[in-house]
Design an enzyme around this catalytic site. Structure first.
Site, mmCIF file in Angstrom:
data_model
loop_
_atom_site.group_PDB
_atom_site.id
_atom_site.type_symbol
_atom_site.label_atom_id
_atom_site.label_comp_id
_atom_site.label_asym_id
_atom_site.label_seq_id
_atom_site.Cartn_x
_atom_site.Cartn_y
_atom_site.Cartn_z
ATOM 1 N N HIS A 140 0.864 -1.168 0.000
ATOM 2 C CA HIS A 140 0.000 0.000 0.000
ATOM 3 C C HIS A 140 0.903 1.221 0.000
ATOM 4 O O HIS A 140 1.704 1.394 0.903
ATOM 5 C CB HIS A 140 -0.903 0.010 1.243
ATOM 6 C CG HIS A 140 -1.820 1.187 1.274
ATOM 7 N ND1 HIS A 140 -3.134 1.117 0.893
ATOM 8 C CD2 HIS A 140 -1.602 2.473 1.630
ATOM 9 C CE1 HIS A 140 -3.687 2.311 1.002
ATOM 10 N NE2 HIS A 140 -2.773 3.151 1.453
ATOM 11 N N CYS A 141 0.800 2.006 -1.036
ATOM 12 C CA CYS A 141 1.697 3.152 -1.163
ATOM 13 C C CYS A 141 0.986 4.436 -0.761
ATOM 14 O O CYS A 141 0.084 4.887 -1.470
ATOM 15 C CB CYS A 141 2.188 3.262 -2.606
ATOM 16 S SG CYS A 141 3.460 4.511 -2.808
#
Lengths: 481, 134
Positions: A191-192
């Protein structure tokens, strides 16, 4: 004759299959409620914009920071350095810079706004079927069943598939549940926060393009800013030149971005995800025979597969309309039309009633464990519970809804493209008339409309556990009225 | 009014992950359907579906060219063109409709397109056998 019967049955089927949502009976009801799109009742913690076209994570603050940094750096570059460099060296420099900038922006927006490969949650039928299979396999030992896993052999490697309790599915290999977005994502990378979204199967290539082009852009800007400073310092002092340039930002981002690009290049060439690499799933340190079963063997094929492979479509139909089946059912048979002409309105009230009643029974059942009776109505009582008990089942409902609404919405939300719930829903109306046996309401754990033989004496403490939880949830919702 | 066929139960054909993350379904006929449909017939249907999905996800020259073209045009080409995968999905939808009409509906069964279930399962709805009640 048998032929005649099967033909008439076929007629039945055809009438259901082909003329689904076009009977005149349904349209009056349809006009009353505006059609809602599926993204509006999406169970995950995502934000949607542009009527479901854009999908992002909940926390988008860092994404805006990324945008600001890129825009500010490029803005400064084009304003202060480019005029000088275009004159002194060549005007191609701002052109290349511009192209790179647009590419970076395009890939960033594409990464941030697209669906990373979210797996839709299981329908209540599916979940119930899986539960049943698991319980049969476990033999219902103990109060709490062990964590559910399935083993599968892929290309000679044993891979464990885990059961996701939130999405109620066995996760496909390489999928993972993102706790921030509360979704299972296929080929979950990470998850960026910088792009404000998960990076998964569908947007990994855009993410890679983004960081690659950003590395080129930062190196480009850094190089030409240095050139600018050097050229200027011939005329004026070094310090004077320095204060006109966005050097500092570039300097730090160059190393981090270039480093990240290098890391992802390595991941792509070995066909691994960040998740797998961090866990060391395919590391040889785990065992001599441990290898990556998904790798194609050579670097070129791995790269092609990751970057140029076919782009799968989104599995969550964001912009589709919710098929609100149950209230729109076809006229029930056998004279069960006790609600007369205003059936649609009454059905709404009836739903609410059902909800309260069913929750009451569920609570009763939870406190007084009874084995299921083999009543002739067992089957119908079972099937009626379906849409209503799915409320306590914790199928995600919008947080602000009242019980009546939420029941209605849950019924709406059941992703029923087939008309199969129509006959089910008319069983719905049998409840006030026939007294449903409380055990008949138990099927939080057992599937709807299952043949009587299956539930003979089938009372599972594990399902009671979830039942308890669900019934409490239902009670809480009721009390919020 | 035509009497509605009641649903007896639903059976779910799960995914077969033995060849990796490719979309494939298990070809084994579930016990609940044994009475309704021929094993060969069913396996044939699932096998054809598996082949179609394999075609959609194939790493061939066509998908490679499409991918490169898309990259060069900053993916704007997909505003006018369908992806290869989407084209195959349409084929699959037609195939399922056909199978339902010809084979499954006469036996009181209904196949649901897996895409409507997130490519997790093939949902087979079993309708009540009215032949007994008539």
């Amino acid at each position: 004759m048998h032929l005649g019967v099967s033909e008439s049955m076929r007629e039945c089927e055809y009438s259901q299959i082909s003329t689904r949502s076009s009977t005149p009976m349904e349209t009056p009801y349809k006009k009353k409620t505006p059609k809602r799109r599926k993204w509006e009742s999406f169970p995950g913690r995502n934000k949607f914009y542009c009527d479901g076209r854009i999908m992002m994570a909940k926390q988008t603050g860092v994404f805006y920071l990324t945008l600001v940094l890129i825009l500010a750096t490029c803005g400064l570059f084009f304003t202060f350095d480019c005029p000088f460099l275009a004159l002194q060296l060549t005007p191609i420099i701002p052109v290349i810079g511009g192209v790179l900038f647009l590419f970076v922006l395009g890939s960033l927006l594409r990464t941030s706004f697209s669906d990373p490969g979210v797996l839709p949650r299981a329908t209540p039928d599916e979940a119930a079927d899986l539960e049943r299979q698991i319980d049969v396999a476990n033999g219902s030992t103990g109060y709490r069943p062990p964590p559910r896993t399935k083993e599968v052999v892929i290309n000679g490697q044993t891979v464990k598939l885990k059961y996701c309790f939130t999405c109620k599915i066995f996760r496909p290999p390489r999928a993972s549940h993102c706790s921030l977005c509360d979704n299972c994502v296929e080929r979950f990378d990470h998850h960026c926060p910088w792009v404000g979204n998960c990076v998964g199967r569908r947007n990994y290539r855009f993410f890679y393009m983004f960081i690659l082009s950003l590395s080129f852009l930062t190196i480009f800007i850094f190089a030409f800013v240095i050139t600018h400073i050097i050229l200027r310092s011939h005329h004026s002092g070094f310090l004077n030149a320095l204060k006109d340039s966005p050097v500092v930002v570039c300097f730090f981002s160059v190393w981090s971005i270039v480093g990240l690009s290098g890391f992802h290049t390595y991941l792509i060439s070995s066909n691994q995800t960040t998740n797998e690499d961090i866990k060391g799933s395919w590391s040889s340190k785990r065992g001599k025979d441990n290898y990556n079963p998904y790798s194609y063997g050579n670097i070129f094929t791995n790269c092609c597969a990751a970057l140029c492979g076919p782009l799968p479509p989104s599995l969550i139909d964001r912009r589709g309309f919710i098929q609100s089946d149950a209230p729109q059912m076809a006229p029930p048979t056998n004279g069960i039309t006790m609600y007369g002409a205003t059936q649609s309105q009454q059905s709404h009230m009836c739903d609410q009633d059902q909800c309260i009643q069913s929750t009451k029974f569920v609570l009763q059942a939870a406190t007084t464990p009874l084995l299921q009776q083999q009543t002739s109505d067992g089957r119908t009582a079972l099937s009626l519970g379906g849409p209503c008990t799915s409320l306590p089942l914790g199928q995600p409902t919008p947080p602000t809804s009242t019980p009546s609404l939420s029941c209605h919405e849950v019924v709406d939300m059941l992703p029923i493209h087939t008309h199969t719930h129509n006959p089910m829903a008319h069983h719905h109306f049998l409840t006030p008339e026939e007294v449903p046996s409380p055990p008949g309401m138990l099927p939080c754990g057992s599937p709807m409309g299952h043949s009587p033989t299956v539930q003979a004496g089938f009372y599972n403490p594990a399902s009671q556990d979830s039942l308890h939880e669900d019934s409490v949830r239902g009670l809480v919702k009721l009390s919020s009225v | 009014m035509r009497p509605q066929a009641a649903i007896a139960s639903k059976v779910f054909i799960q995914r077969d992950y033995t060849s990796g993350t490719m979309c494939q379904f298990q070809t084994k006929l579930p016990s609940e359907l044994e009475a309704r449909i021929d094993k060969q017939q069913f396996e044939e249907t699932v096998r054809t579906l598996n082949n179609l999905y394999a075609e959609a996800e194939k790493l061939g020259s066509q998908s490679f060219i499409e991918g490169c073209l898309a990259c060069l045009t900053a993916y704007t080409v997909f505003l006018c063109m369908e992806t290869h995968y989407e084209k195959v999905l349409k084929k699959i939808a037609k195939f399922i409709q056909e199978q339902n009409d010809k084979i499954y509906a006469p036996r009181g069964l209904l196949l649901t397109d897996p895409i409507e279930r997130g490519l997790r399962v093939i949902e087979v709805t079993i309708f009540e056998d009215r032949s007994l009640t008539r």
